[in-house]
Scaffold this active site. Sequence first.
Site, PDB file in Angstrom:
ATOM      1  N   THR A   1       0.903  -1.097  -0.132  1.00 52.10           N
ATOM      2  CA  THR A   1      -0.083  -0.049   0.039  1.00 52.10           C
ATOM      3  C   THR A   1       0.729   1.295   0.076  1.00 52.10           C
ATOM      4  OG1 THR A   1      -1.649  -1.237   1.460  1.00 52.10           O
ATOM      5  CG2 THR A   1      -1.840   1.261   1.123  1.00 52.10           C
ATOM      6  N   THR A   2       1.743   1.185   0.894  1.00 53.01           N
ATOM      7  CA  THR A   2       2.760   2.478   0.822  1.00 53.01           C
ATOM      8  C   THR A   2       3.506   2.600  -0.373  1.00 53.01           C
ATOM      9  OG1 THR A   2       2.942   1.968   3.459  1.00 53.01           O
ATOM     10  CG2 THR A   2       4.511   3.555   2.344  1.00 53.01           C
TER      11      THR A   2
ATOM     12  N   TYR B   1     -12.827  -3.556  -3.251  1.00 58.25           N
ATOM     13  CA  TYR B   1     -14.150  -3.115  -4.036  1.00 58.25           C
ATOM     14  C   TYR B   1     -14.973  -3.992  -3.913  1.00 58.25           C
ATOM     15  CZ  TYR B   1     -17.049  -0.841  -7.275  1.00 58.25           C
ATOM     16  OH  TYR B   1     -17.938  -0.099  -7.894  1.00 58.25           O
TER      17      TYR B   1
ATOM     18  N   TYR C   1      -3.066 -10.117   4.227  1.00 59.37           N
ATOM     19  CA  TYR C   1      -2.931  -8.828   4.693  1.00 59.37           C
ATOM     20  C   TYR C   1      -4.238  -8.431   4.944  1.00 59.37           C
ATOM     21  CZ  TYR C   1      -1.962  -3.872   4.224  1.00 59.37           C
ATOM     22  OH  TYR C   1      -1.854  -2.380   4.156  1.00 59.37           O
TER      23      TYR C   1
ATOM     24  N   ARG D   1      -9.037   0.349   4.382  1.00 58.23           N
ATOM     25  CA  ARG D   1      -8.786   0.855   2.955  1.00 58.23           C
ATOM     26  C   ARG D   1      -9.534  -0.067   1.947  1.00 58.23           C
ATOM     27  NH1 ARG D   1      -3.482   4.126   2.901  1.00 58.23           N
ATOM     28  NH2 ARG D   1      -4.006   4.182   0.591  1.00 58.23           N
TER      29      ARG D   1
ATOM     30  N   LYS E   1      -0.434 -10.247   8.073  1.00 52.93           N
ATOM     31  CA  LYS E   1      -0.334  -8.557   8.432  1.00 52.93           C
ATOM     32  C   LYS E   1      -1.619  -8.198   8.732  1.00 52.93           C
ATOM     33  CE  LYS E   1       0.872  -3.885   6.865  1.00 52.93           C
ATOM     34  NZ  LYS E   1       1.006  -3.077   5.628  1.00 52.93           N
TER      35      LYS E   1
ATOM     36  N   ILE F   1       5.111  -4.513   9.833  1.00 53.07           N
ATOM     37  CA  ILE F   1       5.340  -3.885   8.460  1.00 53.07           C
ATOM     38  C   ILE F   1       5.085  -2.305   8.604  1.00 53.07           C
ATOM     39  CG2 ILE F   1       4.621  -4.289   6.045  1.00 53.07           C
ATOM     40  CD1 ILE F   1       4.011  -7.280   6.745  1.00 53.07           C
TER      41      ILE F   1
END
Length: 292
Positions: free
Chosen positions: A44-45, A107, A133, A138, A161, A203
Amino acid sequence: MLRGSLVAIVTPMRDDGAVDFAALDRLLDFHLEAGTHGIVAVGTTGEASTLDVDEHVAVIAHVVRRVSGRIPVIAGTGANATSEAVTLSRAAGKAGATACLVVTPYYNKPTQEGLFQHFDAIARAIDLPVILYNVPSRTACDLLPETVMRLAAVPGIVGIKEATGNLDRARAIRAGCPPDFALYGGDDATGVALGCLGAQGVISVTANVAPRAMREIWDAIFAGDLEGARRQDEALAGLHQALFVESNPIPVKWALHAMGLIGPRLRLPLTPLSGHRRAAVREALQQAGIKL
């Protein structure tokens, strides 16, 4: 087992929007020098959602080559289509990644059975270890502990995660999964608390700008010095908060730019950190002893 401070590294961009591999090299060298325990590339980052497949794979391969086996490289390979996640994960394996980090499908909002089948299909289709994850804030998709426990029995799925910051949930996962199933924090503010519950690492977004401090915190946890880890983490508390004053990775990219490590560019629809937010991020960096 992968453990410690695993940086969710940003993907630097040039002014023309292309990936800035020279700046990425500077960041990787910065982490190697600081003793970061591992790199998570294109999560994501790392703005994975704005990279096309070729760019995504190129960044993973570049990180693997630059690190050259000195520390593990975990590749972000999640997608909301199971077939695409398989494609990315296979490519990450060919590039030499140590493991893949697979986010819940965003989504399309699958059921828990759909989530189980999604991750089961990925794990059975690839040779790389899979780290689940979960970040429902998000993705609008929540991988519940009961489903994690089912997935922990699937060959090749080695950990999760868990980025909700919910310690009760982390306790449930830890209690319900085998001892060798790894638990990683995905929320810097609760990372040390998770370490006290037996997590293998975090993480981390904060590790982008404070890699040595984050590594020292996890070294203290592994040495059994939990009180020392808490004291060290207190110095970063403001930074843990400030790096989320706007959507990640907007603040952390601004911080790295202020530190002279990368350019300011993000890809649309992300835009640079708002002017009125910058003082708070700058102050948090300075309080953490980071030179600008």
